[in-house]
Design an enzyme around this catalytic site. Structure first.
Site, PDB file in Angstrom:
ATOM      1  N   HIS A 142       0.796  -1.230   0.000  1.00  0.00           N
ATOM      2  CA  HIS A 142       0.000   0.000   0.000  1.00  0.00           C
ATOM      3  C   HIS A 142       0.825   1.276   0.000  1.00  0.00           C
ATOM      4  O   HIS A 142       0.278   2.373  -0.096  1.00  0.00           O
ATOM      5  CB  HIS A 142      -0.959   0.028   1.190  1.00  0.00           C
ATOM      6  CG  HIS A 142      -0.260   0.328   2.487  1.00  0.00           C
ATOM      7  ND1 HIS A 142       0.491  -0.598   3.143  1.00  0.00           N
ATOM      8  CD2 HIS A 142      -0.175   1.458   3.203  1.00  0.00           C
ATOM      9  CE1 HIS A 142       0.995  -0.063   4.240  1.00  0.00           C
ATOM     10  NE2 HIS A 142       0.616   1.192   4.298  1.00  0.00           N
TER      11      HIS A 142
HETATM   12  C1  UD1 Z   1      -2.107   5.623   5.912  1.00  0.00           C
HETATM   13  C2  UD1 Z   1      -0.805   6.004   6.609  1.00  0.00           C
HETATM   14  C3  UD1 Z   1       0.195   4.890   6.452  1.00  0.00           C
HETATM   15  C4  UD1 Z   1      -0.370   3.560   6.896  1.00  0.00           C
HETATM   16  C5  UD1 Z   1      -1.662   3.306   6.119  1.00  0.00           C
HETATM   17  C6  UD1 Z   1      -2.283   2.002   6.471  1.00  0.00           C
HETATM   18  C7  UD1 Z   1      -0.248   8.402   6.580  1.00  0.00           C
HETATM   19  C8  UD1 Z   1       0.657   9.402   5.994  1.00  0.00           C
HETATM   20  N1  UD1 Z   1      -0.220   7.194   6.005  1.00  0.00           N
HETATM   21  O1  UD1 Z   1      -1.850   5.531   4.538  1.00  0.00           O
HETATM   22  O2  UD1 Z   1       1.337   5.170   7.239  1.00  0.00           O
HETATM   23  O3  UD1 Z   1       0.563   2.538   6.665  1.00  0.00           O
HETATM   24  O4  UD1 Z   1      -2.551   4.387   6.408  1.00  0.00           O
HETATM   25  O5  UD1 Z   1      -3.488   1.865   5.813  1.00  0.00           O
HETATM   26  O6  UD1 Z   1      -0.938   8.706   7.520  1.00  0.00           O
HETATM   27  N2  UD1 Z   1      -9.331   5.109   1.909  1.00  0.00           N
HETATM   28  C9  UD1 Z   1     -10.567   4.539   1.894  1.00  0.00           C
HETATM   29  N3  UD1 Z   1     -11.146   4.200   3.086  1.00  0.00           N
HETATM   30  C10 UD1 Z   1     -10.535   4.424   4.277  1.00  0.00           C
HETATM   31  C11 UD1 Z   1      -9.262   5.015   4.280  1.00  0.00           C
HETATM   32  C12 UD1 Z   1      -8.681   5.344   3.093  1.00  0.00           C
HETATM   33  O7  UD1 Z   1     -11.154   4.319   0.859  1.00  0.00           O
HETATM   34  O8  UD1 Z   1     -11.113   4.091   5.329  1.00  0.00           O
HETATM   35  C13 UD1 Z   1      -8.712   5.456   0.614  1.00  0.00           C
HETATM   36  C14 UD1 Z   1      -8.960   6.885   0.226  1.00  0.00           C
HETATM   37  O9  UD1 Z   1      -9.051   6.949  -1.144  1.00  0.00           O
HETATM   38  C15 UD1 Z   1      -7.696   7.576   0.668  1.00  0.00           C
HETATM   39  C16 UD1 Z   1      -6.676   6.499   0.388  1.00  0.00           C
HETATM   40  O10 UD1 Z   1      -7.330   5.275   0.716  1.00  0.00           O
HETATM   41  O11 UD1 Z   1      -7.477   8.753  -0.007  1.00  0.00           O
HETATM   42  C17 UD1 Z   1      -5.427   6.619   1.201  1.00  0.00           C
HETATM   43  O12 UD1 Z   1      -5.755   6.757   2.594  1.00  0.00           O
HETATM   44  P1  UD1 Z   1      -4.844   7.676   3.533  1.00  0.00           P
HETATM   45  O13 UD1 Z   1      -5.345   7.625   4.929  1.00  0.00           O
HETATM   46  O14 UD1 Z   1      -4.639   8.988   2.900  1.00  0.00           O
HETATM   47  O15 UD1 Z   1      -3.453   6.990   3.482  1.00  0.00           O
HETATM   48  P2  UD1 Z   1      -3.029   5.478   3.486  1.00  0.00           P
HETATM   49  O16 UD1 Z   1      -2.451   5.176   2.164  1.00  0.00           O
HETATM   50  O17 UD1 Z   1      -4.125   4.570   3.992  1.00  0.00           O
END
Ligand code: UD1
Length: 368
Positions: A213
């Site tokens: 991821h």
């Molecule tokens: C975040 C953390 C990362 C961790 C990861 C685990 C930061 C900088 N990064 O990254 O360290 O390893 O979480 O998952 O804080 N999304 C959904 N549903 C959700 C959450 C996210 O659909 O419940 C999608 C959204 O499109 C979002 C994307 O995933 O924009 C990325 O989520 P985000 O929280 O920005 O970062 P992660 O890549 O999950």
């Protein structure tokens, strides 16, 4: 004497397993601490959030900030504004943050500027890679924290090198390993057939696990396509189970990547469902931070698909091998594991299931 009001902050999936043992240890000292759980809402889907609270036995958050989604700046800013509002209603005595996600730095910044002490659990880890958003979050959080709880010796050394005072740095072990050992016990009496992946486990018997991821691995087709290519080749000899993070799923679709017949994708799994499959895997291939440590905790060989790690004890003492993202290197290391030459590893110092109790004992001693 009035109790110490502690805000325990979590926001994203990798935070939740770290909260559970701290909650238990703080609740055991409810004579001294008043605990309020703050969920920032960084992760908001049920399978990325609620399901972890339920399975890990974390009480429902006292405060839910609903500050998820958006770019890094938007997300961090939304969490900051919402957390500041909460603090202004009633100021905590301590803001306890874990890990390195955007929620960690956002709440730390707010707390410090309001004069609230910060305790950082999993402090001092450094990958040395400032292109990683988590590395910025770690550096910035540690720059303003008051109490540093470190999981491994490298964390202590990094903090001292950065000028933190030794009497604020506490090598306590790892709350995530506390949680892992606790949940392994729970799993023994759980109904395994209720796990969605149980049938897949039964069907495959011998398999590897994949998680991917990190933006650096999944956001560009130039990296993701060859990475998946290597996995497809491994999957010819060893079928792979791949629970797909929402970010990765979106990119696989966007780049039109075909995973072939031997990589079995699933939705993100709950903690217990996932533990039930990975603990018996031949190998785990991952770019996760936490999984590098959990595999060491249970002695499962792990190949880390990154160029660096902020968790070097998993390499020196544990079962982890840093492989990078070149397909040739991945295939070579996977071959070694398949031939039975995976690392056996040993348990790092203080990874004994009691880190959270040490943290609470230290806070009891240190806080007014
Ligand atoms: C975040 C953390 C990362 C961790 C990861 C685990 C930061 C900088 N990064 O990254 O360290 O390893 O979480 O998952 O804080 N999304 C959904 N549903 C959700 C959450 C996210 O659909 O419940 C999608 C959204 O499109 C979002 C994307 O995933 O924009 C990325 O989520 P985000 O929280 O920005 O970062 P992660 O890549 O999950």
């Amino acid at each position: 004497m009035s109790k110490v009001l502690v805000h325990l902050v979590g926001g994203a999936r990798p935070n939740f397993m770290k909260l559970a043992p701290i909650v238990r240890a703080l609740q055991a000292r409810s004579d001294r601490f008043e605990l309020k759980i703050v969920h920032t809402g960084q992760h908001y889907d049920r399978d990325m959030s609620d399901v972890f609270f339920e399975e890990l036995g974390i009480p429902a958050p006292d405060h839910y900030l609903e500050a998820g989604g958006g770019s890094h700046a938007q997300q961090t800013a939304k969490i900051m504004v919402a957390y500041e509002t909460l603090c202004q209603e009633r100021l905590p005595d301590l803001t306890l943050v874990v890990g390195d996600v955007n929620s960690t730095i956002a709440c730390s910044l707010v707390a410090k500027k309001l004069g609230v002490a910060i305790a950082h659990v999993e402090a001092g880890l450094r990958s040395g890679d400032r292109n990683m958003p988590e590395e910025i979050n770690r550096l910035a959080t540690d720059a303003i924290s008051d109490y540093f709880f470190v999981t491994e010796e490298s964390g202590e050394q990094n903090l001292l090198r950065e000028g933190q005072s030794a009497d604020r740095v506490f090598f306590v072990g790892h709350v995530m390993i506390d949680n892992l050992f606790y949940q392994v016990e729970q799993l023994k009496t759980a109904d395994h057939t209720s796990f969605p992946s149980a049938a897949l486990k039964q069907q495959l018997q011998r398999y590897g696990i994949v998680t991917l991821h990190r933006p650096s691995n999944v956001d560009s087709a130039d990296t993701l396509v060859p990475l998946i290519g290597a996995l497809k080749e491994i999957a010819i000899d060893l079928p792979l189970i791949f629970p797909v993070h929402p970010r990765t799923r979106a990119n696989i679709e966007r780049f039109g990547i075909d995973l072939g017949p031997n990589i079995h994708t699933t939705a993100p799994m709950s903690y217990m469902d996932f533990l039930n499959v990975w603990k018996d895997a031949v190998v785990v291939l991952t770019d996760s931070g936490g999984l590098q440590e959990e595999t060491t905790g249970l002695g499962v060989p792990c190949l880390t698909l990154r160029e660096n790690t902020e968790r070097p004890v998993t390499l020196s003492d544990g079962t982890n091998t840093l492989v990078g993202v070149s397909p040739a290197a991945i295939l070579e290391e996977a071959k070694k594991v398949l031939q039975g030459q995976g690392k056996a590893g040993r348990q790092p110092k203080y990874w004994d299931g009691h880190a959270a109790e040490r943290i609470v004992a230290i806070l009891d001693r240190e806080l007014p």
